[in-house]
Design a protein around this motif. Structure first.
Motif, PDB file in Angstrom:
ATOM      1  N   TYR A  75      58.651 -80.708  -2.578  1.00  0.00           N
ATOM      2  CA  TYR A  75      57.868 -79.623  -1.962  1.00  0.00           C
ATOM      3  C   TYR A  75      58.238 -78.234  -2.470  1.00  0.00           C
ATOM      4  O   TYR A  75      57.509 -77.272  -2.235  1.00  0.00           O
ATOM      5  CB  TYR A  75      57.958 -79.665  -0.430  1.00  0.00           C
ATOM      6  CG  TYR A  75      59.341 -79.446   0.150  1.00  0.00           C
ATOM      7  CD1 TYR A  75      59.838 -78.159   0.322  1.00  0.00           C
ATOM      8  CD2 TYR A  75      60.130 -80.522   0.544  1.00  0.00           C
ATOM      9  CE1 TYR A  75      61.097 -77.957   0.873  1.00  0.00           C
ATOM     10  CE2 TYR A  75      61.377 -80.329   1.100  1.00  0.00           C
ATOM     11  CZ  TYR A  75      61.868 -79.042   1.258  1.00  0.00           C
ATOM     12  OH  TYR A  75      63.104 -78.831   1.810  1.00  0.00           O
ATOM     13  N   ALA A  76      59.359 -78.103  -3.168  1.00  0.00           N
ATOM     14  CA  ALA A  76      59.747 -76.789  -3.695  1.00  0.00           C
ATOM     15  C   ALA A  76      59.416 -76.641  -5.171  1.00  0.00           C
ATOM     16  O   ALA A  76      59.799 -75.639  -5.789  1.00  0.00           O
ATOM     17  CB  ALA A  76      61.240 -76.553  -3.478  1.00  0.00           C
ATOM     18  N   ASP A  77      58.685 -77.583  -5.779  1.00  0.00           N
ATOM     19  CA  ASP A  77      58.344 -77.509  -7.201  1.00  0.00           C
ATOM     20  C   ASP A  77      57.542 -76.238  -7.502  1.00  0.00           C
ATOM     21  O   ASP A  77      56.732 -75.777  -6.684  1.00  0.00           O
ATOM     22  CB  ASP A  77      57.525 -78.731  -7.622  1.00  0.00           C
ATOM     23  CG  ASP A  77      58.400 -79.982  -7.742  1.00  0.00           C
ATOM     24  OD1 ASP A  77      59.611 -79.871  -7.498  1.00  0.00           O
ATOM     25  OD2 ASP A  77      57.846 -81.044  -8.072  1.00  0.00           O
ATOM     26  N   ALA A  78      57.742 -75.735  -8.712  1.00  0.00           N
ATOM     27  CA  ALA A  78      57.152 -74.437  -9.072  1.00  0.00           C
ATOM     28  C   ALA A  78      55.633 -74.474  -9.158  1.00  0.00           C
ATOM     29  O   ALA A  78      54.955 -73.560  -8.675  1.00  0.00           O
ATOM     30  CB  ALA A  78      57.738 -73.966 -10.404  1.00  0.00           C
ATOM     31  N   VAL A  79      55.070 -75.507  -9.787  1.00  0.00           N
ATOM     32  CA  VAL A  79      53.618 -75.534 -10.004  1.00  0.00           C
ATOM     33  C   VAL A  79      52.838 -75.538  -8.694  1.00  0.00           C
ATOM     34  O   VAL A  79      51.914 -74.730  -8.506  1.00  0.00           O
ATOM     35  CB  VAL A  79      53.223 -76.734 -10.892  1.00  0.00           C
ATOM     36  CG1 VAL A  79      51.696 -76.863 -10.967  1.00  0.00           C
ATOM     37  CG2 VAL A  79      53.798 -76.572 -12.293  1.00  0.00           C
ATOM     38  N   PRO A  80      53.168 -76.400  -7.748  1.00  0.00           N
ATOM     39  CA  PRO A  80      52.440 -76.349  -6.472  1.00  0.00           C
ATOM     40  C   PRO A  80      52.579 -74.986  -5.772  1.00  0.00           C
ATOM     41  O   PRO A  80      51.605 -74.490  -5.190  1.00  0.00           O
ATOM     42  CB  PRO A  80      53.078 -77.461  -5.652  1.00  0.00           C
ATOM     43  CG  PRO A  80      53.652 -78.392  -6.665  1.00  0.00           C
ATOM     44  CD  PRO A  80      54.100 -77.529  -7.784  1.00  0.00           C
ATOM     45  N   TRP A  81      53.768 -74.415  -5.849  1.00  0.00           N
ATOM     46  CA  TRP A  81      53.948 -73.141  -5.160  1.00  0.00           C
ATOM     47  C   TRP A  81      53.166 -72.009  -5.814  1.00  0.00           C
ATOM     48  O   TRP A  81      52.741 -71.072  -5.150  1.00  0.00           O
ATOM     49  CB  TRP A  81      55.437 -72.788  -5.067  1.00  0.00           C
ATOM     50  CG  TRP A  81      56.022 -73.402  -3.842  1.00  0.00           C
ATOM     51  CD1 TRP A  81      56.737 -74.546  -3.749  1.00  0.00           C
ATOM     52  CD2 TRP A  81      55.863 -72.913  -2.505  1.00  0.00           C
ATOM     53  NE1 TRP A  81      57.044 -74.818  -2.441  1.00  0.00           N
ATOM     54  CE2 TRP A  81      56.526 -73.828  -1.648  1.00  0.00           C
ATOM     55  CE3 TRP A  81      55.234 -71.803  -1.938  1.00  0.00           C
ATOM     56  CZ2 TRP A  81      56.579 -73.666  -0.275  1.00  0.00           C
ATOM     57  CZ3 TRP A  81      55.286 -71.642  -0.559  1.00  0.00           C
ATOM     58  CH2 TRP A  81      55.943 -72.563   0.253  1.00  0.00           C
ATOM     59  N   LYS A  82      52.986 -72.084  -7.105  1.00  0.00           N
ATOM     60  CA  LYS A  82      52.148 -71.080  -7.763  1.00  0.00           C
ATOM     61  C   LYS A  82      50.730 -71.121  -7.198  1.00  0.00           C
ATOM     62  O   LYS A  82      50.107 -70.079  -6.930  1.00  0.00           O
ATOM     63  CB  LYS A  82      52.121 -71.327  -9.274  1.00  0.00           C
ATOM     64  CG  LYS A  82      51.337 -70.292 -10.076  1.00  0.00           C
ATOM     65  CD  LYS A  82      51.426 -70.593 -11.557  1.00  0.00           C
ATOM     66  CE  LYS A  82      50.705 -69.519 -12.355  1.00  0.00           C
ATOM     67  NZ  LYS A  82      49.257 -69.478 -12.079  1.00  0.00           N
ATOM     68  N   LEU A  83      50.229 -72.338  -6.981  1.00  0.00           N
ATOM     69  CA  LEU A  83      48.892 -72.479  -6.405  1.00  0.00           C
ATOM     70  C   LEU A  83      48.865 -72.080  -4.932  1.00  0.00           C
ATOM     71  O   LEU A  83      47.882 -71.490  -4.457  1.00  0.00           O
ATOM     72  CB  LEU A  83      48.415 -73.911  -6.580  1.00  0.00           C
ATOM     73  CG  LEU A  83      48.154 -74.332  -8.037  1.00  0.00           C
ATOM     74  CD1 LEU A  83      47.900 -75.816  -8.131  1.00  0.00           C
ATOM     75  CD2 LEU A  83      46.985 -73.558  -8.615  1.00  0.00           C
ATOM     76  N   LEU A  84      49.926 -72.396  -4.218  1.00  0.00           N
ATOM     77  CA  LEU A  84      49.987 -71.996  -2.814  1.00  0.00           C
ATOM     78  C   LEU A  84      50.029 -70.484  -2.673  1.00  0.00           C
ATOM     79  O   LEU A  84      49.421 -69.913  -1.755  1.00  0.00           O
ATOM     80  CB  LEU A  84      51.213 -72.624  -2.146  1.00  0.00           C
ATOM     81  CG  LEU A  84      51.105 -74.123  -1.843  1.00  0.00           C
ATOM     82  CD1 LEU A  84      52.454 -74.669  -1.403  1.00  0.00           C
ATOM     83  CD2 LEU A  84      50.046 -74.383  -0.777  1.00  0.00           C
TER      84      LEU A  84
END
Length: 589
Positions: A207-216
């Motif tokens: 849940y802390a991965d960079a790619v998903p957080w960029k989208l979030l």
């Protein structure tokens, strides 16, 4: 109330959104003019931003403004292996999408909708760039993941009508946002940008991965409603993991996001989650679908946030376009300055006596005679005229040789200075990333093919014009008799010598230049036409030569200037104004 057609779709946008649609259509049309062709820092990112703005206007903003009461589109997205397809199957209560171990799994997006709302999605209302395929429910969709299986096209959308999907909302199973496939990754981003609502799926260990957080974070900037599904949470770790994720969401501006926990569990033989695993999420989506006011609130909130983000993106594009304009102007200025300097040097060489040396001097001295001739000139202008008249009538060739020598010398000066200007421009452009890109591997540091011949032809045209000037000036009977006695070529040669001995456009002669031979031409012309006429003819001839030289160089510099992008001087200002109007539109909503 909004009027509807026979398919249950709005017949036209409600009156309050017509002005917004007009503005958005104007912006969408104008974005086609944003090319940003120069290689400037940040240009690649700006081009991607322009493409993203066009796509989002086509895929989401314009469709939503045109049909504010269309069903919500909830895009299920997330990281590789997070369990998106399994979640969608769980929400439907039966297998509808394929799930497998080999990545990428979701190759073709599947849109599940209530059968009564098929008309909203069968046309090109949303995601118009994707073709439509009608799917059918199967009891047990075949899993993917077999070696050598061809990838399904990512330019189409599978429409699947399923009564398990509540009216008012549609679910779209998207590819992985961090897929190993570039096409899948781009498609996932496109689908998420078209969402009214995100159901974002991640896992307890990712849940802390960079790619998903960029989208979030992008979601936070657009104020989109996000439901985060934390999947595969180990038994007993629910509180700790969810608390940590909630803290991350709060810190990044997503405090209002709903968080759903799915415990780690075994799937059945059909790849289905245990009964009740996704009940909380299903109930939340059903409640939202059944609440018309709630749906409208989600749609407007996402739409306004997206328009606000678009306003910033358009403002950034205006800055990028302005930077392109400034870079193009700088390159153009470099080329123009180099060739203007060359023109100045050419004209300086024609008036400082530099051409009255070498071959020109020798031919002129052949023409006017020996030192005894100069003494005769000083003693008696009348005798000079008689002697010159006989000379011209008997031996015209020397005058022609003077013209030829002047042509050769002047051509050499023009060609040399044009080559210097080309080399200077080439060096300046290659020191600039944008100019270096425009030149590529082409070498423009010399004169263009045929330039020397064009220069020679222009010099001959100037000499012909000078002869015509003498004919025009000698129209009077008395004057005509005088210049006829001297010969047109001889007077022309004399006028050229006078032109090339004028400093800074003045009529005063540099007596020391070329042994004072320019004085001979001056005296000869004054004897025929008078001092004022000579001054006037010399000024006209010099002005004509300057115009011709500058035109030659202007034509030559086009080999650089024609590489510059087409000028659109109003584009940056238009984009800046549109960005302001978009910002006000979002604020007013």
């Amino acid at each position: 109330m909004t009027s509807h057609d026979e398919h249950g779709r709005p017949a036209q946008p409600p009156p309050q959104s017509l002005a917004a649609v007009t503005l958005l259509e104007e912006i969408r049309s104008g974005l086609d003019d944003v090319t940003l062709p120069l290689a400037l820092p940040g240009a690649d990112q700006a081009r991607r931003g322009a493409a993203a703005a066009r796509a989002q206007l086509d895929d989401y903003i314009l469709p939503r403004y045109r049909s504010l009461d269309a069903p919500l589109l909830a895009v299920v997205g997330g990281s590789t292996g997070a369990g998106k397809s399994t979640l969608v199957n769980g929400l439907a209560g039966h297998p509808v999408t394929r799930a497998g171990a080999i990545r990428p799994t979701t190759r073709q997006p599947i849109l599940l909708h209530n059968p009564a709302e098929a008309a909203w999605f069968e046309g090109q209302r949303v995601l118009p760039g994707l073709s439509r395929m009608r799917g059918t429910l199967a009891a047990n969709p075949a899993p993917t993941g077999h070696a050598g299986e061809p990838a399904t096209a990512t330019d189409s959308l599978v429409l699947l009508a399923d009564a398990a999907v509540p009216a008012g909302i549609a679910l779209l199973d998207a590819p992985d946002v961090d897929s190993i496939s570039d096409q899948n990754r781009l498609l996932a981003g496109q689908l998420l940008a078209a969402a009214d609502l995100w159901v974002f799926v991640t896992t307890a260990n990712r849940y802390a991965d960079a790619v998903p957080w960029k989208l979030l974070l992008d979601a936070a900037s657009r104020d989109i409603t996000v439901a985060v599904v934390l999947d595969r949470v180990p038994q007993g770790a629910e509180a700790e993991v969810s608390q940590d994720l909630r803290g991350l969401l709060d810190r990044e501006g997503l405090a209002g996001s709903r968080l759903f926990i799915i415990a780690e569990t075994m799937l059945d033989t059909h790849g289905m989650l245990p009964a009740g695993a996704v009940d909380e999420l299903r109930e939340w989506l059903a409640s939202l679908a059944s609440d018309a006011a709630g749906r409208a609130d989600v749609a407007r909130r996402t739409l306004n946030g997206t328009v606000r983000a678009l306003a910033q993106r358009i403002a950034d594009l205006a800055d990028s376009v302005r930077a392109q304009e400034q870079a193009a102007a700088r390159l153009e200025s470099d080329a123009v300055a180099a060739y203007e300097n060359a023109a100045t040097r050419i004209l300086d060489a024609t008036r400082d006596g530099a051409l009255l040396r070498g071959e020109v001097l020798a031919r002129w001295q052949d023409f006017v005679g020996t030192g005894e001739f100069f003494r005769t000139l000083e003693q008696n202008v009348g005798r000079f005229r008689d002697r010159m008249g006989a000379f011209f009538r008997g031996e015209p060739a020397p005058a022609v040789r003077v013209e030829a020598a002047i042509e050769t010398g002047l051509q050499a000066v023009i060609v040399d200075e044009a080559a210097n200007a080309a080399e200077d421009t080439d060096q300046r452009w290659r020191s600039d990333p944008a100019g270096r890109q425009l030149l590529a591997a082409d070498d423009l540091s010399g004169t263009a093919p045929g330039f020397a011949d064009r220069a020679a032809a222009e010099i001959r045209a100037w000499q012909e014009a000078l002869m015509e000037l003498i004919r025009t000036e000698g129209q009077g009977k008395r004057t005509q008799a005088r210049w006829l006695s001297f010969g047109i070529n001889g007077l022309g040669a004399a006028l050229m010598i006078v032109v090339f001995s004028m400093t800074a456009g003045l009529t005063g002669l540099e007596i020391g230049v070329a042994g004072g031979t320019a004085v001979v031409g001056q005296r000869l012309l004054e004897a025929v036409f008078g001092e004022d006429a000579v001054r006037r003819m010399a000024d006209k001839a010099r002005e004509d030569l300057a115009v011709r030289c500058r035109q030659l160089l202007m034509d030559e510099q086009q080999k650089f200037l024609q590489r510059l992008p087409a000028d659109n001087p109003d584009l940056a200002q238009t984009l800046a104004v549109q960005a302001g109007r978009l910002a006000r539109l979002a604020e007013s909503a």
